[in-house]
Design a protein around this motif. Sequence first.
Motif, PDB file in Angstrom:
ATOM      1  N   PRO A  65     139.903  64.537  44.712  1.00  0.00           N
ATOM      2  CA  PRO A  65     139.724  64.865  43.299  1.00  0.00           C
ATOM      3  C   PRO A  65     141.080  65.168  42.657  1.00  0.00           C
ATOM      4  CG  PRO A  65     138.172  66.100  44.669  1.00  0.00           C
ATOM      5  CD  PRO A  65     139.155  65.456  45.600  1.00  0.00           C
ATOM      6  N   ASP A  66     141.229  64.785  41.396  1.00  0.00           N
ATOM      7  CA  ASP A  66     142.500  65.031  40.709  1.00  0.00           C
ATOM      8  C   ASP A  66     142.865  66.513  40.715  1.00  0.00           C
ATOM      9  OD1 ASP A  66     142.834  62.357  40.171  1.00  0.00           O
ATOM     10  OD2 ASP A  66     141.992  62.472  38.141  1.00  0.00           O
ATOM     11  N   VAL A  67     141.875  67.377  40.558  1.00  0.00           N
ATOM     12  CA  VAL A  67     142.175  68.809  40.521  1.00  0.00           C
ATOM     13  C   VAL A  67     142.739  69.285  41.855  1.00  0.00           C
ATOM     14  CG1 VAL A  67     139.816  69.481  41.164  1.00  0.00           C
ATOM     15  CG2 VAL A  67     141.278  71.098  39.930  1.00  0.00           C
ATOM     16  N   VAL A  68     142.273  68.714  42.955  1.00  0.00           N
ATOM     17  CA  VAL A  68     142.793  69.075  44.269  1.00  0.00           C
ATOM     18  C   VAL A  68     144.232  68.586  44.420  1.00  0.00           C
ATOM     19  CG1 VAL A  68     142.544  68.700  46.758  1.00  0.00           C
ATOM     20  CG2 VAL A  68     140.524  69.154  45.344  1.00  0.00           C
ATOM     21  N   LYS A  69     144.495  67.353  43.995  1.00  0.00           N
ATOM     22  CA  LYS A  69     145.858  66.829  44.075  1.00  0.00           C
ATOM     23  C   LYS A  69     146.809  67.650  43.218  1.00  0.00           C
ATOM     24  CE  LYS A  69     144.557  62.559  43.087  1.00  0.00           C
ATOM     25  NZ  LYS A  69     144.608  61.083  42.846  1.00  0.00           N
ATOM     26  N   GLY A  70     146.345  68.040  42.027  1.00  0.00           N
ATOM     27  CA  GLY A  70     147.191  68.843  41.150  1.00  0.00           C
ATOM     28  C   GLY A  70     147.482  70.209  41.725  1.00  0.00           C
ATOM     29  N   LEU A  71     146.455  70.878  42.219  1.00  0.00           N
ATOM     30  CA  LEU A  71     146.643  72.198  42.824  1.00  0.00           C
ATOM     31  C   LEU A  71     147.600  72.132  44.018  1.00  0.00           C
ATOM     32  CD1 LEU A  71     142.982  73.511  42.645  1.00  0.00           C
ATOM     33  CD2 LEU A  71     144.957  74.655  41.629  1.00  0.00           C
ATOM     34  N   THR A  72     147.443  71.102  44.830  1.00  0.00           N
ATOM     35  CA  THR A  72     148.305  70.954  45.997  1.00  0.00           C
ATOM     36  C   THR A  72     149.756  70.759  45.587  1.00  0.00           C
ATOM     37  OG1 THR A  72     146.489  69.988  47.282  1.00  0.00           O
ATOM     38  CG2 THR A  72     148.723  69.591  48.080  1.00  0.00           C
ATOM     39  N   ALA A  73     149.981  69.897  44.601  1.00  0.00           N
ATOM     40  CA  ALA A  73     151.349  69.639  44.146  1.00  0.00           C
ATOM     41  C   ALA A  73     151.978  70.905  43.575  1.00  0.00           C
ATOM     42  CB  ALA A  73     151.352  68.532  43.091  1.00  0.00           C
ATOM     43  N   ALA A  74     151.215  71.647  42.769  1.00  0.00           N
ATOM     44  CA  ALA A  74     151.748  72.874  42.164  1.00  0.00           C
ATOM     45  C   ALA A  74     152.010  73.948  43.217  1.00  0.00           C
ATOM     46  CB  ALA A  74     150.780  73.385  41.100  1.00  0.00           C
ATOM     47  N   GLU A  75     151.105  74.086  44.167  1.00  0.00           N
ATOM     48  CA  GLU A  75     151.289  75.079  45.225  1.00  0.00           C
ATOM     49  C   GLU A  75     152.490  74.735  46.094  1.00  0.00           C
ATOM     50  OE1 GLU A  75     147.496  74.831  47.071  1.00  0.00           O
ATOM     51  OE2 GLU A  75     146.627  76.478  45.901  1.00  0.00           O
ATOM     52  N   ASN A  76     152.678  73.448  46.404  1.00  0.00           N
ATOM     53  CA  ASN A  76     153.796  73.036  47.246  1.00  0.00           C
ATOM     54  C   ASN A  76     155.147  73.342  46.604  1.00  0.00           C
ATOM     55  OD1 ASN A  76     152.099  72.125  49.242  1.00  0.00           O
ATOM     56  ND2 ASN A  76     152.215  69.968  48.657  1.00  0.00           N
ATOM     57  N   ARG A  77     155.192  73.360  45.262  1.00  0.00           N
ATOM     58  CA  ARG A  77     156.456  73.638  44.563  1.00  0.00           C
ATOM     59  C   ARG A  77     156.520  75.076  44.046  1.00  0.00           C
ATOM     60  NH1 ARG A  77     156.295  67.916  43.075  1.00  0.00           N
ATOM     61  NH2 ARG A  77     158.107  66.997  44.092  1.00  0.00           N
ATOM     62  N   ASN A  78     155.536  75.891  44.433  1.00  0.00           N
ATOM     63  CA  ASN A  78     155.537  77.316  44.078  1.00  0.00           C
ATOM     64  C   ASN A  78     155.441  77.537  42.576  1.00  0.00           C
ATOM     65  OD1 ASN A  78     155.507  80.022  44.860  1.00  0.00           O
ATOM     66  ND2 ASN A  78     157.728  80.236  44.765  1.00  0.00           N
ATOM     67  N   TRP A  79     154.693  76.690  41.885  1.00  0.00           N
ATOM     68  CA  TRP A  79     154.575  76.795  40.428  1.00  0.00           C
ATOM     69  C   TRP A  79     153.547  77.838  39.988  1.00  0.00           C
ATOM     70  CZ3 TRP A  79     154.739  70.863  38.978  1.00  0.00           C
ATOM     71  CH2 TRP A  79     156.053  70.390  39.186  1.00  0.00           C
TER      72      TRP A  79
END
Length: 259
Positions: A67-81
């Motif tokens: 899901p797009d929301v999962v991909k977005g959350l993962t990307a943001a978490e990986n960069r500490n946003w």
Amino acid sequence: MNPDSLQQSFAQTYAPPNDLDPLELREEYQQFTDYRAANPDAGRVKTANALNIPTGRARSWIDGAQPDVVKGLTAAENRNWFATDGQPHQALTRLVAGIFAAGSINDTWTPRWSATDGTGFDEALQTIDAGVTRINRNSNQHGDELEPARDPQVLGRVLYARGAPNTHVSEYELPAYLFDHHQTGRTFVQTYVNARGVVPEGRNHIQVYEQQRSNTFHDRLHQLIDQHTTGEVTRVEQGVLIHPPTVEQTSWLHNEAEP
């Protein structure tokens, strides 16, 4: 503001192509990954029946879709946003201030800022590992702009979750957390004044005049600036005026470095 509430606000910027709430879809996908870890050979029908989800959804997830929301959350978490303290948080606050003062978040969630010297937007983007792309306008009417080189739509959603306005916001409103955290509020004030403040020729005061902002916005902006400066700050029609002695006593207002 805390990381959990930020993630929830971020997730709500997505509109999944079904009746599920984005957070419910994230939970459903987590249940799917847990089930697949325990049952790696289960086919789409067995998986769908076990989780009570449509067969088509089970098939696409088994095939590697997310899901797009999962991909977005993962990307943001990986960069500490979703950080709420430290250097990443201050850099993100500077970018939020930049959206208010000299930028925008467009309909596709891509944030952009004016490429004005001294605002620190490019340094902030590098600090949070977003990279920088400079858009050359080659126009007298529109100056060059900066946008993230990596995951721009994810960052736009993160900034919106942090209180930055997007193109559909009719009433600008300063985030409440700016008034609760000293360093965060100061970073916002410094960035905003550097981007929007004007020193009239032959004068030593700084004026921030904006015709398109409401009285409520200017009242809150005046309150925030006054909270972080020593000296007189006046609420005037359509803006705020920072008097010369205040400017002189508040060196970090016009210092490009972190306040």
